[in-house]
Every structure is written in structure tokens, then in C-alpha cells.
Design a protein around this motif. Structure first.
Motif, PDB file in Angstrom:
ATOM      1  N   SER A  64       0.815  -1.220   0.000  1.00 47.77           N
ATOM      2  CA  SER A  64       0.000   0.000   0.000  1.00 47.77           C
ATOM      3  C   SER A  64       0.849   1.271   0.000  1.00 47.77           C
ATOM      4  O   SER A  64       0.356   2.350  -0.325  1.00 47.77           O
TER       5      SER A  64
ATOM      6  N   GLU B  88      -8.697   2.197  -0.560  1.00 55.82           N
ATOM      7  CA  GLU B  88      -8.766   1.174  -1.612  1.00 55.82           C
ATOM      8  C   GLU B  88      -7.412   0.497  -1.777  1.00 55.82           C
ATOM      9  O   GLU B  88      -7.338  -0.735  -1.967  1.00 55.82           O
ATOM     10  N   ARG B  89      -6.334   1.270  -1.703  1.00 56.27           N
ATOM     11  CA  ARG B  89      -4.988   0.681  -1.772  1.00 56.27           C
ATOM     12  C   ARG B  89      -4.761  -0.289  -0.620  1.00 56.27           C
ATOM     13  O   ARG B  89      -4.241  -1.395  -0.803  1.00 56.27           O
TER      14      ARG B  89
ATOM     15  N   LYS C 142      -7.047  -1.813   1.127  1.00 53.24           N
ATOM     16  CA  LYS C 142      -7.935  -2.968   0.958  1.00 53.24           C
ATOM     17  C   LYS C 142      -7.355  -3.968  -0.037  1.00 53.24           C
ATOM     18  O   LYS C 142      -7.386  -5.191   0.197  1.00 53.24           O
ATOM     19  N   ASN C 143      -6.811  -3.454  -1.155  1.00 53.25           N
ATOM     20  CA  ASN C 143      -6.199  -4.343  -2.147  1.00 53.25           C
ATOM     21  C   ASN C 143      -5.000  -5.069  -1.565  1.00 53.25           C
ATOM     22  O   ASN C 143      -4.787  -6.256  -1.814  1.00 53.25           O
ATOM     23  N   ALA C 144      -4.205  -4.340  -0.778  1.00 47.56           N
ATOM     24  CA  ALA C 144      -3.060  -4.984  -0.126  1.00 47.56           C
ATOM     25  C   ALA C 144      -3.530  -6.056   0.844  1.00 47.56           C
ATOM     26  O   ALA C 144      -2.944  -7.135   0.939  1.00 47.56           O
ATOM     27  N   ASP C 145      -4.606  -5.797   1.528  1.00 47.56           N
ATOM     28  CA  ASP C 145      -5.161  -6.756   2.489  1.00 47.56           C
ATOM     29  C   ASP C 145      -5.678  -7.998   1.770  1.00 47.56           C
ATOM     30  O   ASP C 145      -5.467  -9.135   2.206  1.00 47.56           O
ATOM     31  N   ASN C 146      -6.334  -7.798   0.607  1.00 47.82           N
ATOM     32  CA  ASN C 146      -6.861  -8.946  -0.149  1.00 47.82           C
ATOM     33  C   ASN C 146      -5.727  -9.823  -0.684  1.00 47.82           C
ATOM     34  O   ASN C 146      -5.829 -11.061  -0.656  1.00 47.82           O
ATOM     35  N   ARG C 147      -4.672  -9.186  -1.164  1.00 49.31           N
ATOM     36  CA  ARG C 147      -3.543  -9.973  -1.651  1.00 49.31           C
ATOM     37  C   ARG C 147      -2.925 -10.783  -0.531  1.00 49.31           C
ATOM     38  O   ARG C 147      -2.518 -11.937  -0.718  1.00 49.31           O
TER      39      ARG C 147
ATOM     40  N   ASN D  39      -5.037 -13.844   0.328  1.00 50.10           N
ATOM     41  CA  ASN D  39      -4.907 -14.934  -0.641  1.00 50.10           C
ATOM     42  C   ASN D  39      -3.723 -15.840  -0.330  1.00 50.10           C
ATOM     43  O   ASN D  39      -3.684 -16.995  -0.740  1.00 50.10           O
TER      44      ASN D  39
END
Length: 611
Positions: free
Chosen positions: A113, A558-559, A561-566, A569
Motif C-alpha cells: 500500500s 482502496e490501496r 484494501k487491495n493490499a489486504d486482499n492480496r 490470498n
């Protein structure tokens, strides 16, 4: 054969291109990963730090970490490689190029992020300033730093700034401070609610109730600019400057704290707190060290008294001198008014120490000038009009009441007869001395040298006995309610009492007679009736304050959140990416009033004020 060779070459080119692209993508991904440059010791403890490597320093040097051009050193680091996240402990130092250097006790940083969180004696330095706070957020993507629980910014040439909330735009560069903002330096202290500061120039923009306090002045405004290095600025919206014994108010105030100077435009009021007086107008200059005030554009000086204030108006008014020795100069087309006394002259000077007010004419105009007639100074009291080359009003400096007057050269006093439509009582002489009673009405008048007079003599029933015309060395008169009660001629040369029917019409006025009742101001508003129409200039200064969006805005969240989703996974456990991020309802995320929506990158030219 040639065709086959051509096909094989095309396949080779495609293959090589794919290999190069794969390598490039791989290298780009690797570059986005946090890289461990040095670690003295490395171990894994899945029980305490699942999925992480624990890095510690050795005796030679600290752990060294690099990511996208930024380097970090610490005593201990916990590296979550799959999440691209690191925690750093102990003597942490972060450097970004040659401009940013941050130290703290603890840092956590998400490479995914680009957001860093530092705590424990955080100090961030750049070439222009230093930020200190217990906790600090640093967004590498937007190049912004932010604190929300109190911080300090130091710029050597400007001073030290403290606030509850602070934000630093490194690319502008610009600071924005909110709530309990205080700037302190050797010369001044600034308090404000909203405060924008440009460290490269030392320019500060103040919004909301704000004060600038120096050893010699206090400036208040709700919108203003101040150059913290040059010590000059201007104030708008409820602007006010307090000097030792003067208060300056106006729509726009410019001030120079180096020389204790202020100028003001539109709706100005200067209050003398010691001498109980006020000056008004629409342009003014105040020099504190010289104890002087210059004011123009419908200038009006008011001396406040318990029962009847004195008003003085002119094109320009200047007040000079220490409080115990103030001198007021009003020029040109100067007028004075109080309910029982009014006057007019080219210039009026008043000395508060001596109690003398002078009405003077100055021979300075050409025949085409609007004041070229050079009519003599004039004074009205009750029913009496007095003129002369110069008039002095003398006040008692203790009671501040007018007790006498002097008219020098060509003294002329006129009062209209109470009954006759065209009859005037007139006295002329070289000098006039008048004494006032307790009610500020003329009680006694002495005309000295070469006296001439015309009196309409009446009996107790106000019946006209005749018209008395005479010449004498001097005349002494007593007045009651504006009428002549009695008179005595000294060294009379000639004189006769004529019945009105036998009195020659051409003899009814003395040489130099000039009845000017139409010029007499009967109210404060009448002082301005000869002035040209007033058009006030539009003040061009600061725009209204419009703050930036929240630090934790939608793009940043949003950044994260995307880092959290990656991270999720790659692991079943919750990631570290959202740690220390305020919730939407937490105090500190919504920092500004709802009415303030758009960012303002640059504000108006500090010198752009129309006069």
C-alpha cells in the motif's frame, strides 16, 4: 528451405520476446517487494511470528531494509514477505533520497500500500523543517505525512509550530495545521484554528479566530496572511490591531511588525484608549513608534465627552504626539461640530496639551481650485456667527470644556435680529475675545481696536426702538440666550440711533459682511454634505478557506484494501495492512467542517490588496 528458415526465425523472435517479457514482469514484481539488504541474525518462530522472519542486528551494524528507493535501518525487524509487510523496532531510521530522514522507536510499513506508521519519539526532517510527534503516518504514494494526536514542526527562520492535527504535503511543500495551532518565535506568537504554512518561504495563512502577538502589538483576524520571516502580513474579516494605546479596526489591515506600522482600508476605526477619542475613515496609516495616525476618505475625528462629543471632519486628518501631548491636524475643507458649537476652515489644528484648537486658512490654491475663494475661518455658537483670519478655541484641559475663544485680525460677529427679516446685529474689529458660560454659550465678547457696530435696539417688549450704528476703540458685550443683553462702547468716535424708517438701506451692513448660515453643519451628517460621492474599492485578498480531502481518503483505503486482499490470498490469518488505520467514525478522520470540500493548493498573492 528458405521458407522454413524464415518461419523458424519468427518463432525464435516470439520465444525470445516472451522470455524477455516474463523476466521483466518478474523483475518488476521483485522490485515491488521489500528487500533485506543486511541482517546480522535471522531466525523463524512460527509460534510467535507465523509466516515471518525475525531479523536482528549484530555488533557491526543494524538491520538494513530497502524498498523503492527508501532505506530503513533498525535493531530488529519482523518481515512478512508474502504480505510485503515489515515491522521495525529500536533506533529506527528511514531515509528517502536526500530529502526525507525519519527516526522513531517503531515503524511498520506495507510495501503493497505504500503506507508507513511510526511511533515513539518520531522525528521527520527535510531540508526546510522538522516534524516531531508521538505517532506519524507517512504515505509514500502521495508523499504526505500526517499526525492526529498532537505534533510539533520547527523551521529555524520561522519558529516552532504546535497543533493537534497536522499534515505535510512534501511535493508542494506545504503544511496544514488544525485545532489549537500555535507558532512561537523570538518576535511573535501566533494562535489559530486553521493554519496553512509553506516552509520554503515562511508564508502562513490563518483562518478562523486568529491572533498574532508581539511585544508591541496584538493582531486579530478571522482570515489573514503573515510572512513569518519578513514579519509582515495582512488581516481580513473582523481585522483588528491593538497597540499600546490605540486599537485599529478595518475591512483590511496591512502590518509591518519590524517598524510597528499598519495601514488599513475601508470602514476604519482607530480608538485612542487614553484620550478617549476615535478616528474613522476609509484609508489610514498608523506609525506606533512615531505615535502618529494619518486617515483620509471621509475622515472623522471624535472626541468623546460625557454629554456632548466633538466631531471633526476633513479631507485628511493626522494625529501625532505622545498620549499626553496629542496634536490633531485636519485639512483641507475642515469642519467641527458639537450640538452648541460648529465651525469651518481650510485647516483645523487641536493641541490636547494646551487645549487650543485653531481654525486656519492656508493661501495655496489657484483661482480654478474648488477652495480658491479662501473664505475666512468661521465659527457658530447658538445664534452667533464669528469670522476672522484665524480663530482659536481654548478649552480647560482638566474639564475639557471650551471656556474662551480668540479671533485674530478682521474679527466679525453677526447675529440675525430676532424679528426683522433682513436685520443683522454686527460687530467688526481687529481682535475678538469671547468667554463661554457653563452651558458652552457665549456670555461675554470684547471687540478690541477699530470697532464698528450695528445693533437693532429693542425694549423689554421686543419692540424696535431703532438701529444703532457707531465706531469706537472697543466694544464689550454680554449675551443671554444668543441675544445681546447689554453693550458698552469704549472711546466712542461717533454713533447714532436711527429709527428704522430713516436708516439708509445701504448702511445696514458693515464692510466685510458675509452671512454664511447655509454652510453651518447642524448634525454630524452635515459635515459630509460637501464631499464627493464615496466609492469604496473592492478588497482583493485571500480566498475563503477550502481544505483538502481527508488523509485517509477513498483512494488510500482502496490501496490498503487491495493490499489486504492480496495478503489474505496467501494466508488464512488476518493481514497487518489495516493496523492503526482510524475507523471512519473515529475523531480525526473528518477533520474539517462539512462546508469545506475542495482543496486549495495556492492562495492569493499576499500583496494583492486593492487600495
Amino acid at each position: 528451405m528458405r521458407q522454413t528458415f524464415y518461419i523458424l526465425n519468427k518463432l525464435q523472435v516470439l520465444f525470445i520476446t516472451l522470455i524477455i517479457g516474463f523476466v521483466s514482469i518478474t523483475n518488476a514484481q521483485e522490485k515491488k517487494k521489500i528487500e533485506i539488504k543486511y541482517s546480522g541474525f535471522l531466525h523463524v518462530d512460527e509460534a510467535i511470528y507465523p509466516g515471518a522472519k525475525v531479523l536482528t542486528r549484530d555488533d557491526a551494524q543494524q538491520v538494513h531494509i530497502e524498498h523503492k528507493g527508501a532505506n530503513m535501518w533498525c535493531d530488529k525487524a519482523i518481515h512478512y514477505s508474502k504480505e510485503n509487510f515489515i515491522e521495525a523496532y529500536g533506533n529506527v531510521q528511514v531515509k528517502q533520497g536526500d530529502t526525507i530522514n525519519m527516526t522513531s522507536k517503531y515503524v511498520e510499513y506495507s510495501g503493497a500500500s505504500g503506507l508507513a506508521f511510526a511511533s515513539g519519539d518520531v522525528v521527520l526532517k527535510d531540508p526546510n523543517s522538522t516534524i516531531s510527534s508521538d505517532t506519524l503516518y507517512f504515505d509514500r504514494v502521495k508523499q504526505q505525512a500526517f499526525y492526529k494526536n498532537g505534533g510539533t514542526v520547527v523551521k529555524d527562520s520561522s519558529g516552532t509550530i504546535t497543533s493537534k492535527i497536522g499534515r505535510y504535503y512534501m511535493d508542494i511543500p506545504k503544511y496544514q495545521f488544525v485545532e489549537d495551532v500555535v507558532l512561537v518565535n523570538k518576535e511573535s506568537t501566533i494562535n489559530s484554528n486553521f493554519f496553512d504554512f509553506y516552509p520554503d518561504t515562511g508564508h502562513a495563512y490563518l483562518f478562523g479566530p486568529s491572533t498574532i502577538t508581539t511585544e508591541t502589538s496584538v493582531t486579530y483576524c478571522e482570515k489573514g496572511f503573515y510572512d513569518t520571516e519578513k514579519k509582515v502580513g495582512y488581516a481580513l474579516k473582523k481585522a483588528r490591531i491593538d497597540y499600546d494605546n490605540r486599537i485599529i479596526e478595518g475591512d483590511s489591515l496591512y502590518f509591518d511588525n519590524n517598524i510597528s506600522f499598519a495601514s488599513a482600508s475601508n470602514n476604519i476605526k482607530v480608538t485612542d484608549t487614553i484620550n478617549n477619542s476615535i478616528i474613522k475613515g476609509h484609508y489610514a496609516e498608523v506609525f506606533k513608534e512615531n505615535d502618529s495616525v494619518f486617515i483620509t476618505k471621509r475622515a472623522l475625528a471624535i472626541t468623546l465627552q460625557e454629554n456632548d462629543s466633538i466631531y471633526m471632519h476633513a479631507d485628511k486628518i493626522m494625529v501625532t504626539g505622545k498620549p499626553e501631548n496629542r496634536i490633531v491636524r485636519a485639512y483641507y475643507n475642515a469642519k467641527i461640530f458639537k450640538t452648541d458649537l460648529s465651525g469651518k476652515a481650510d485647516s483645523i489644528h487641536s493641541n490636547q496639551k494646551t487645549g487650543i484648537t485653531e481654525l486656519i486658512n492656508i493661501d495655496r490654491f489657484s483661482s480654478s481650485d474648488k477652495f480658491s475663494t479662501q473664505r475666512k475661518p468661521i465659527l457658530w455658537n447658538i445664534e452667533n456667527q464669528m469670522t476672522g483670519d484665524t480663530i482659536h478655541l481654548i478649552s480647560n484641559t482638566e474639564t475639557e470644556k471650551i471656556d474662551s475663544l480668540r479671533v485674530f485680525n478682521n474679527a466679525f460677529i453677526i447675529s440675525k435680529d430676532t424679528i426683522s427679516e433682513d436685520g443683522y446685529n454686527q460687530i467688526y474689529g481687529m481682535r475678538l475675545i469671547g468667554l463661554f458660560n457653563e452651558e458652552n454659550a457665549l456670555r461675554q465678547v470684547d471687540i478690541i481696536k477699530n470697532a464698528e457696530s450695528i445693533f437693532y435696539t429693542r425694549n423689554d417688549k421686543q419692540e424696535l426702538i431703532g438701529i444703532d450704528k457707531a465706531k469706537s476703540g472697543s466694544i464689550s458685550m454680554l449675551f443671554a440666550d444668543g441675544d445681546i443683553e447689554e453693550y458698552n462702547r469704549i472711546n466712542q468716535v461717533d454713533g447714532n440711533l436711527y429709527p428704522e424708517s430713516q436708516y439708509p438701506e445701504k448702511e445696514k451692513i458693515l464692510k466685510g459682511f458675509d452671512w454664511r448660515e447655509d454652510e453651518r453643519p447642524l448634525s454630524v451628517e452635515d459635515l459630509f454634505k460637501d464631499d464627493p460621492p464615496l466609492v469604496l474599492p473592492v478588497i482583493k485578498g485571500l480566498e475563503d478557506y477550502v481544505p483538502q480531502e481527508d488523509f485517509f481518503d477513498e483512494e488510500m483505503l482502496e490501496r490498503i484494501k487491495n493490499a489486504d486482499n492480496r495478503a489474505k490470498n496467501n494466508k488464512k490469518e488476518p493481514s497487518k495492512a489495516l493496523r492503526h488505520i482510524p475507523k471512519p467514525t473515529e475523531k480525526g478522520q473528518k477533520l474539517m467542517p462539512k462546508m469545506m470540500k475542495k482543496p486549495i493548493e495556492k492562495l492569493g498573492n499576499p500583496n494583492d490588496i486593492s487600495k
